[in-house]
Design a protein around this motif. Structure first.
Motif, PDB file in Angstrom:
ATOM      1  N   TYR A  58     -24.079  23.586  19.167  1.00  0.00           N
ATOM      2  CA  TYR A  58     -22.622  23.518  19.039  1.00  0.00           C
ATOM      3  C   TYR A  58     -22.033  24.638  19.895  1.00  0.00           C
ATOM      4  O   TYR A  58     -22.504  25.777  19.844  1.00  0.00           O
ATOM      5  N   PHE A  82     -19.345  26.749  10.603  1.00  0.00           N
ATOM      6  CA  PHE A  82     -19.449  25.294  10.405  1.00  0.00           C
ATOM      7  C   PHE A  82     -18.412  24.809   9.404  1.00  0.00           C
ATOM      8  O   PHE A  82     -17.851  23.718   9.547  1.00  0.00           O
ATOM      9  N   HIS A 139     -26.012   8.246  13.348  1.00  0.00           N
ATOM     10  CA  HIS A 139     -24.599   8.201  12.955  1.00  0.00           C
ATOM     11  C   HIS A 139     -23.732   7.945  14.170  1.00  0.00           C
ATOM     12  O   HIS A 139     -24.084   8.292  15.301  1.00  0.00           O
ATOM     13  N   VAL A 162     -30.033  17.194   8.306  1.00  0.00           N
ATOM     14  CA  VAL A 162     -29.288  15.935   8.276  1.00  0.00           C
ATOM     15  C   VAL A 162     -29.352  15.312   9.671  1.00  0.00           C
ATOM     16  O   VAL A 162     -29.064  15.992  10.656  1.00  0.00           O
ATOM     17  N   THR A 163     -29.746  14.097   9.756  1.00  0.00           N
ATOM     18  CA  THR A 163     -29.923  13.298  10.993  1.00  0.00           C
ATOM     19  C   THR A 163     -31.212  13.622  11.764  1.00  0.00           C
ATOM     20  O   THR A 163     -31.648  12.848  12.576  1.00  0.00           O
ATOM     21  N   HIS A 223     -16.295  18.375  15.795  1.00  0.00           N
ATOM     22  CA  HIS A 223     -16.858  18.288  17.148  1.00  0.00           C
ATOM     23  C   HIS A 223     -16.961  16.858  17.620  1.00  0.00           C
ATOM     24  O   HIS A 223     -17.105  15.934  16.830  1.00  0.00           O
ATOM     25  N   PHE A 257     -27.434  22.489   1.782  1.00  0.00           N
ATOM     26  CA  PHE A 257     -26.548  22.257   2.928  1.00  0.00           C
ATOM     27  C   PHE A 257     -27.031  23.063   4.139  1.00  0.00           C
ATOM     28  O   PHE A 257     -26.980  22.599   5.279  1.00  0.00           O
ATOM     29  N   GLY A 310     -29.641  21.287   5.833  1.00  0.00           N
ATOM     30  CA  GLY A 310     -29.023  20.121   6.470  1.00  0.00           C
ATOM     31  C   GLY A 310     -28.416  20.470   7.808  1.00  0.00           C
ATOM     32  O   GLY A 310     -28.548  19.734   8.783  1.00  0.00           O
ATOM     33  N   LEU A 311     -27.789  21.620   7.864  1.00  0.00           N
ATOM     34  CA  LEU A 311     -27.126  22.039   9.102  1.00  0.00           C
ATOM     35  C   LEU A 311     -28.120  22.612  10.097  1.00  0.00           C
ATOM     36  O   LEU A 311     -28.115  22.237  11.268  1.00  0.00           O
ATOM     37  N   HIS A 316     -30.819  19.925  13.218  1.00  0.00           N
ATOM     38  CA  HIS A 316     -30.206  19.591  11.940  1.00  0.00           C
ATOM     39  C   HIS A 316     -31.260  18.974  11.010  1.00  0.00           C
ATOM     40  O   HIS A 316     -32.075  18.150  11.451  1.00  0.00           O
ATOM     41  N   TRP A 321     -22.292  10.677   6.681  1.00  0.00           N
ATOM     42  CA  TRP A 321     -22.704  10.279   8.024  1.00  0.00           C
ATOM     43  C   TRP A 321     -22.804   8.757   8.051  1.00  0.00           C
ATOM     44  O   TRP A 321     -23.595   8.172   7.293  1.00  0.00           O
ATOM     45  N   GLU A 351     -20.764  19.203  20.931  1.00  0.00           N
ATOM     46  CA  GLU A 351     -22.187  19.301  20.621  1.00  0.00           C
ATOM     47  C   GLU A 351     -22.991  18.642  21.733  1.00  0.00           C
ATOM     48  O   GLU A 351     -22.602  17.594  22.249  1.00  0.00           O
TER      49      GLU A 351
HETATM   50  C1  M3P Z   1     -24.966  16.794  12.245  1.00  0.00           C
HETATM   51  C2  M3P Z   1     -24.332  16.605  13.548  1.00  0.00           C
HETATM   52  C3  M3P Z   1     -24.804  19.490   8.222  1.00  0.00           C
HETATM   53  C4  M3P Z   1     -24.632  19.097   9.580  1.00  0.00           C
HETATM   54  C5  M3P Z   1     -25.182  18.137  10.231  1.00  0.00           C
HETATM   55  C6  M3P Z   1     -24.667  17.811  11.487  1.00  0.00           C
HETATM   56  C7  M3P Z   1     -25.584  18.834   7.252  1.00  0.00           C
HETATM   57  O1  M3P Z   1     -25.850  15.950  11.867  1.00  0.00           O
HETATM   58  O2  M3P Z   1     -24.659  15.684  14.216  1.00  0.00           O
HETATM   59  O3  M3P Z   1     -23.503  17.401  13.937  1.00  0.00           O
HETATM   60  O4  M3P Z   1     -24.277  20.428   7.793  1.00  0.00           O
END
Ligand code: M3P
Ligand code: FE
Length: 309
Positions: free
Chosen positions: A257, A304, A201, A250-251, A216, A289, A292-293, A248, A193, A267
């Motif tokens: 989605y 995904f 990001h 992550v972020t 996406h 993971f 994260g998702l 998420h 990211w 998204e």
């Molecule tokens: C995002 C996004 C993972 C996905 C994260 C996705 C870690 O942060 O903005 O789509 O699988």
């Protein structure tokens, strides 16, 4: 932080299977503003709060997917410098003349080792957001039409050679690595990211054998309520939803989605933490993971990893 170099995601050109069905979807369901059509049949859209002429362009084709993703850079001198820097790094660039896209200046085009076509440009007509620059109201009537995101926020792209892509973004284009997911053996990155400012990001890449794939394009909503409202509107219009509403890991972004009528995932996104360029990268191990998702469900949804356009 003074923002120079690459400023933001500028435009995505996406292929659709049926133009008018897609215009209906993007204009009336997603709630983008149609800003023009060109002689080649492309239809141009912007989000209501964006000021530039267009951020999302659709073109009818036999297959869905991403034609190219464009980045708005500070000015013409920056465009020339980044073109020279890319060439010095060993990347072939091409100049697309001003006017090839409506209301858009000259573009510098190059292809990443992941197979994605990127563009840089310094000029696009400012058509405004429907709100005066003097004593502006916080929103305009366009916010009430459809899902109505406020801007094109980022894209997640799937393809090979993500390590090389990371080097180009960090060593040439001035981005920094905000988060990453390690490969199962821990020796490389399965996904990265990258940010060019203080957003969590601006683009992300995941390692994938087939080049040039779109996972996406993401559209920013103003609140979690607005993400839930987007989910309501998706269901009212029987839009196929992939994942969410959820958050998420992550972020830390809140997300849904879903797919457009051609199978391009998009998204609706809100939030995320706000990194600075000096922050250390955050790392997720492959066994996490799923968090994260989808942090609440801790689930690595099969789609995904496997469904791209
Ligand atoms: C995002 C996004 C993972 C996905 C994260 C996705 C870690 O942060 O903005 O789509 O699988
Ligand atoms: Fe995203």
């Amino acid at each position: 932080m003074a923002m120079t170099g690459v400023l933001r995601p500028g435009h995505a050109q996406v292929r659709v299977l049926d133009l008018e069905e897609s215009v209906h979807f993007y204009r009336d369901v997603l709630g983008l503003v149609e800003t023009g059509r060109d002689a080649t049949g492309r239809v141009y859209f912007k989000c209501w709060d964006e000021r530039d002429h267009s951020s999302y362009v659709i073109r009818q084709a036999d297959s869905a997917g991403l034609d190219f993703f464009g980045w708005r850079v500070l000015d013409k001198a920056t465009l020339d410098r980044l073109d020279a820097d890319l060439q010095a790094y060993g990347i072939k660039t091409e100049r697309i003349p001003a006017g090839e896209m409506l209301e858009t200046g000259e573009r510098v085009r190059f292809t990443l080792p992941s197979g994605h076509v990127m563009e840089l440009y310094a000029e696009k007509t400012k058509v405004g957001n429907g709100i005066p620059l003097v004593n502006p109201a916080p929103w305009s009537k366009a916010r009430d039409h459809g899902i109505a995101p406020i801007r094109l926020d980022h894209a997640l792209l799937y393809g090979p050679n993500v390590a090389e892509v990371q080097k180009i973004f960090t060593e040439v284009l001035g981005f920094y690595l905000v988060e990453r997911v390690l490969t199962p053996d821990g020796n490389g990155n399965a996904a990265i990211w990258l940010s060019c400012g203080q957003k969590v990001h601006d683009v992300a890449f995941a390692e994938y054998p087939e080049p040039g794939k779109l996972h996406h394009c993401s559209f920013l909503m103003e609140s979690w309520d607005q993400v839930l409202r987007a989910g309501d509107i998706m269901s009212m219009n029987t839009v196929p939803v992939d994942i969410g509403p959820t958050r998420h890991g992550v972020t830390r972004g809140c997300t849904i989605y879903a797919w457009d009528p051609s199978g391009n995932r998009f998204e609706t996104f809100f939030g995320g933490h706000l990194p600075y360029p000096d922050y250390e990268t955050m790392t997720w191990t492959f066994d996490n993971f799923g968090q994260g998702l989808d942090y609440p469900q801790r689930k690595l949804h099969e789609t995904f990893l496997t469904v791209v356009s």
